[in-house]
Motif scaffolding. Structure first.
Motif, mmCIF file in Angstrom:
data_model
loop_
_atom_site.group_PDB
_atom_site.id
_atom_site.type_symbol
_atom_site.label_atom_id
_atom_site.label_comp_id
_atom_site.label_asym_id
_atom_site.label_seq_id
_atom_site.Cartn_x
_atom_site.Cartn_y
_atom_site.Cartn_z
ATOM 1 N N ASP A 1 0.817 -1.217 0.000
ATOM 2 C CA ASP A 1 0.000 0.000 0.000
ATOM 3 C C ASP A 1 0.850 1.266 0.000
ATOM 4 O O ASP A 1 0.311 2.372 0.107
ATOM 5 C CB ASP A 1 -0.917 0.013 1.233
ATOM 6 C CG ASP A 1 -1.979 -1.067 1.182
ATOM 7 O OD1 ASP A 1 -2.560 -1.258 0.100
ATOM 8 O OD2 ASP A 1 -2.235 -1.717 2.216
ATOM 9 N N ARG B 1 0.614 14.384 -3.260
ATOM 10 C CA ARG B 1 -0.254 13.380 -2.651
ATOM 11 C C ARG B 1 0.555 12.660 -1.576
ATOM 12 O O ARG B 1 1.566 12.021 -1.849
ATOM 13 C CB ARG B 1 -0.728 12.356 -3.694
ATOM 14 C CG ARG B 1 -1.846 11.442 -3.168
ATOM 15 C CD ARG B 1 -1.493 9.983 -3.323
ATOM 16 N NE ARG B 1 -2.645 9.104 -3.143
ATOM 17 C CZ ARG B 1 -2.890 8.425 -2.024
ATOM 18 N NH1 ARG B 1 -2.074 8.510 -0.979
ATOM 19 N NH2 ARG B 1 -3.958 7.642 -1.937
ATOM 20 N N LYS C 1 0.257 10.152 2.136
ATOM 21 C CA LYS C 1 -0.501 8.960 2.492
ATOM 22 C C LYS C 1 -1.896 9.307 3.002
ATOM 23 O O LYS C 1 -2.781 8.441 3.023
ATOM 24 C CB LYS C 1 0.263 8.151 3.539
ATOM 25 C CG LYS C 1 1.573 7.593 3.011
ATOM 26 C CD LYS C 1 2.337 6.841 4.075
ATOM 27 C CE LYS C 1 3.655 6.313 3.513
ATOM 28 N NZ LYS C 1 4.451 5.589 4.544
ATOM 29 N N THR C 2 -2.102 10.574 3.378
ATOM 30 C CA THR C 2 -3.397 10.952 3.954
ATOM 31 C C THR C 2 -4.101 12.112 3.260
ATOM 32 O O THR C 2 -5.309 12.280 3.429
ATOM 33 C CB THR C 2 -3.230 11.323 5.440
ATOM 34 O OG1 THR C 2 -2.298 12.415 5.553
ATOM 35 C CG2 THR C 2 -2.729 10.132 6.247
ATOM 36 N N HIS C 3 -3.359 12.915 2.475
ATOM 37 C CA HIS C 3 -3.961 14.121 1.895
ATOM 38 C C HIS C 3 -3.493 14.346 0.457
ATOM 39 O O HIS C 3 -2.480 13.784 0.019
ATOM 40 C CB HIS C 3 -3.610 15.366 2.728
ATOM 41 C CG HIS C 3 -4.313 15.434 4.039
ATOM 42 N ND1 HIS C 3 -3.873 14.747 5.148
ATOM 43 C CD2 HIS C 3 -5.445 16.103 4.423
ATOM 44 C CE1 HIS C 3 -4.692 14.992 6.165
ATOM 45 N NE2 HIS C 3 -5.642 15.809 5.753
ATOM 46 N N ASP D 1 -8.919 15.215 2.074
ATOM 47 C CA ASP D 1 -8.474 14.342 3.152
ATOM 48 C C ASP D 1 -8.769 12.913 2.716
ATOM 49 O O ASP D 1 -9.904 12.436 2.810
ATOM 50 C CB ASP D 1 -9.219 14.680 4.442
ATOM 51 C CG ASP D 1 -8.745 13.850 5.630
ATOM 52 O OD1 ASP D 1 -8.104 12.789 5.402
ATOM 53 O OD2 ASP D 1 -9.027 14.243 6.777
ATOM 54 N N LEU D 2 -7.752 12.228 2.212
ATOM 55 C CA LEU D 2 -7.946 10.902 1.629
ATOM 56 C C LEU D 2 -8.274 9.835 2.667
ATOM 57 O O LEU D 2 -8.864 8.806 2.326
ATOM 58 C CB LEU D 2 -6.701 10.493 0.838
ATOM 59 C CG LEU D 2 -6.327 11.409 -0.326
ATOM 60 C CD1 LEU D 2 -5.010 10.966 -0.944
ATOM 61 C CD2 LEU D 2 -7.433 11.447 -1.377
ATOM 62 N N SER D 3 -7.910 10.076 3.917
ATOM 63 C CA SER D 3 -8.213 9.090 4.950
ATOM 64 C C SER D 3 -9.703 9.030 5.252
ATOM 65 O O SER D 3 -10.251 7.955 5.502
ATOM 66 C CB SER D 3 -7.427 9.395 6.229
ATOM 67 O OG SER D 3 -7.701 10.707 6.685
ATOM 68 N N SER D 4 -10.375 10.169 5.184
ATOM 69 C CA SER D 4 -11.814 10.193 5.445
ATOM 70 C C SER D 4 -12.650 10.359 4.179
ATOM 71 O O SER D 4 -13.862 10.118 4.195
ATOM 72 C CB SER D 4 -12.156 11.338 6.411
ATOM 73 O OG SER D 4 -11.822 12.601 5.832
ATOM 74 N N ASP D 5 -12.003 10.744 3.076
ATOM 75 C CA ASP D 5 -12.706 11.023 1.819
ATOM 76 C C ASP D 5 -11.907 10.440 0.648
ATOM 77 O O ASP D 5 -11.415 11.168 -0.207
ATOM 78 C CB ASP D 5 -12.873 12.543 1.668
ATOM 79 C CG ASP D 5 -13.598 12.955 0.394
ATOM 80 O OD1 ASP D 5 -14.403 12.148 -0.128
ATOM 81 O OD2 ASP D 5 -13.350 14.077 -0.084
ATOM 82 N N PRO D 6 -11.754 9.113 0.589
ATOM 83 C CA PRO D 6 -10.895 8.506 -0.449
ATOM 84 C C PRO D 6 -11.404 8.717 -1.869
ATOM 85 O O PRO D 6 -10.616 8.620 -2.817
ATOM 86 C CB PRO D 6 -10.899 7.020 -0.072
ATOM 87 C CG PRO D 6 -12.153 6.816 0.718
ATOM 88 C CD PRO D 6 -12.353 8.091 1.467
#
Length: 578
Positions: free
Chosen positions: A426, A491, A493-495, A523-528
């Motif tokens: 990942d 980019r 790991k999280t944003h 916010d990729l952790s909460s909004d992938p």
């Protein structure tokens, strides 16, 4: 008997492509008159130990030098065009319930699947140049589709060729100039044709770009594989090889093989929610284009963007698979009809790619090559398959920049004796990391000019090996073809943070008119799925500053600075801190 006679029996071990010259230099000539039986036995033992050792070379290696390791593995590098990870069943997307890629999945089952491989510039020619050179677009000179790849530049094929590999590339090239570093090539002019394609073969007069080539009857995906397998059959058996098989599919406009024209005909393809409901994705309403607020960029599936909207294009009588048929002009009904036609056309071309990957794997099995051959499947970038009402690529969004990357990595080649197939990584990697990795796998040090880094460790330790902290992305071809503004971003790991500066600068083929600058933050952790642009949120101030600092640091480190462009600096003065 003397040492020279003994060493003549052990010139090359089958798992070690190394002569004993270096070993013999460390053992002075032993005079027969002073040699005892014990001395001979000790010398033989030392020689055998050196031959079987994988640590023969301790001195500093120059870039491109072969390292003295086990026998160099073969490499088969299969690359398609615009193949989204969502359209490979082992990635387990919404499409996996109705569409399978069993042969491409074999690679994941017999090796490693990478979830975090990304293109640094999501468009055909620049990504291909980055893969070959190991360099970002600004460094390798291919920023846009209009740029030519300098064939005098170093590339991964030249490095492998110099290290004793046989090298070949077959299929889509799309870099305009004649391939260099390959013992054999047979490539499509420009995009090539799905049926009865022309190909340009080595040894015949080369003509740049779209010109030249001879017709090969058949379907392009089958033809490219036929030529590749024929080259494998005629190669020098005693030498390692790298074969690059580059498919045209599934690049649009899509024309499936005759055998697949009715594939999925009665199947309803799952649709992404964002096809209809775009939420707070994209530019804010403060961005005004042609008098309309927000979301007025990018080729759409719907008629949101008339010029490149698939609905509009598919209604034409000359659409390759026949015009779109509509029973209603209700908005959602029309959008669904266009999406279904788009995905079926697209997936039908992928079907042939998957079949031909199976042919290659079967060939390797049948010819006892599998255990010493690394097989990679990837695409030059991703593809928007209706997400956010987009098709095509170019955007910094996940579906566009994520490259499928699956590697069949035989356990016999692994240094890690605990290595097990079927792993998943990942971590974040870039396409510029591919060339250094191929060299590393072949036992060759990375060329000094390459900006990427090897991720061989992630093949052997997929669950624990570390990747990049962040990736840098830049799209240069401002507003050309699919109305995507020039932008760059980061980019982590999280944003994800992207600055759409909206200028052509010096990019060949870019449209001259500037577009309003704007920012996007996710916010990729909460909004992938990137549905909520947080940039204007007051709560985002700290993370915005952190990401901007990190973005500037990366740009400085790789030499892609903005100071050379006064117009861009002027835009940054007004918008960087907004």
């Amino acid at each position: 008997m003397n040492v020279s006679n003994i060493t003549g029996l052990f010139i090359k071990h089958p798992r070690q492509n190394t002569s004993l010259k270096a070993v013999k230099m460390n053992h002075n000539k032993v005079k027969a008159s002073h040699t005892t039986a014990l001395t001979i036995l000790a010398t033989v033992a030392a020689l055998i130990s050196a031959i079987f050792s994988t640590q023969l070379v301790a001195k500093e290696q120059a870039p491109g030098d072969k390292l003295a390791i086990k026998s160099q593995p073969n490499i088969v590098f299969i690359m398609s065009d615009d193949h989204a990870a969502n359209a490979i069943s082992s990635y387990q997307s919404r499409l996996a319930s109705v569409f399978k890629t069993p042969n491409i999945d074999r690679l994941a089952n017999n090796g490693v699947r990478f979830n975090g491989m990304y293109a640094n510039n999501s468009i055909c020619s620049p990504s291909r140049a980055a893969i070959l050179s190991g360099q970002y677009s600004h460094a390798n000179g291919v920023k846009t589709l209009a740029d030519k790849f300098d064939r005098n530049k170093d590339n991964v094929a030249k490095q492998l060729q110099a290290a004793g590999y046989q090298t070949a590339v077959v299929g889509k090239w799309h870099l305009k100039t004649e391939p260099s570093g390959f013992d054999y090539y047979n490539v499509l002019p420009n995009q090539g044709h799905y049926f009865d394609p022309k190909l340009k073969e080595i040894g015949k007069t080369w003509r740049d770009g779209k010109k030249g080539g001879e017709v090969y009857p058949g379907y392009v995906t089958d033809v490219v594989t036929d030529i590749g397998l024929d080259w494998l059959s005629q190669r020098q058996q005693e030498k390692p090889f790298m074969l690059m098989l580059h498919h045209k599919a599934p690049h649009g406009l899509w024309k499936p093989a005759k055998r697949h024209e009715n594939f999925l005909v009665d199947v309803k393809i799952p649709e992404p929610d964002s096809l209809y409901h775009r939420g707070k994705h994209g530019p804010t309403k403060a961005v005004i284009i042609d008098g309309k607020a927000g979301q007025q960029f990018g080729s759409s599936v719907s008629r949101r963007m008339e010029g490149r909207g698939l609905v509009t294009r598919m209604l034409a009588k000359d659409w390759p698979t026949g015009p779109l048929k509509l029973n209603s002009y209700d908005w959602d009904t029309v959008v669904s009809a266009a999406y279904q036609k788009y995905l079926k056309d697209y997936l039908r071309t992928v079907k042939a790619v998957d079949e031909n990957v199976g042919r290659v794997l079967d060939y390797l099995d049948a010819n006892d090559l599998t255990d010493n051959t690394i097989v990679i499947y990837t695409s030059d970038q991703g593809m928007m398959l209706g997400e956010h009402d987009y098709y095509d690529k170019r955007w910094i969004y996940e579906e566009s920049i994520q490259m499928p990357f699956l590697v069949q990595y035989p356990p016999a080649l692994a240094d890690n004796k605990q290595y097990q197939v079927g792993g998943v990584s990942d971590e974040l990697f870039l396409n510029i990391d591919i060339a250094p990795t191929l060299l590393d796998l072949a036992g060759i040090n990375k060329a000094a000019a390459m900006q990427g880094s090897s991720f061989k460790a992630a093949l052997e330790h997929p669950a624990s090996a570390q990747g990049r902290d962040a990736i840098y992305y830049r799209y240069w071809l401002h507003m050309a073809h699919h109305t995507v503004p020039a932008h760059y971003g980061i980019r982590t790991k999280t944003h994800k943070l992207a600055f759409f500066y909206g200028l052509p600068l010096d990019a060949n083929g870019a449209m001259p008119a500037a577009t309003p600058p704007y920012w996007e933050l996710y916010d990729l952790s909460s909004d992938p799925k990137e549905m909520n642009n947080l940039y204007s949120s007051a709560q985002s101030a700290a993370i915005k500053q952190q990401l901007k600092t990190q973005l500037n640091q990366i740009k400085q480190a790789i030499g892609d600075t903005d100071e050379q462009y006064p117009s861009l600096m002027a835009v940054k003065d007004l918008h960087w801190n907004k």
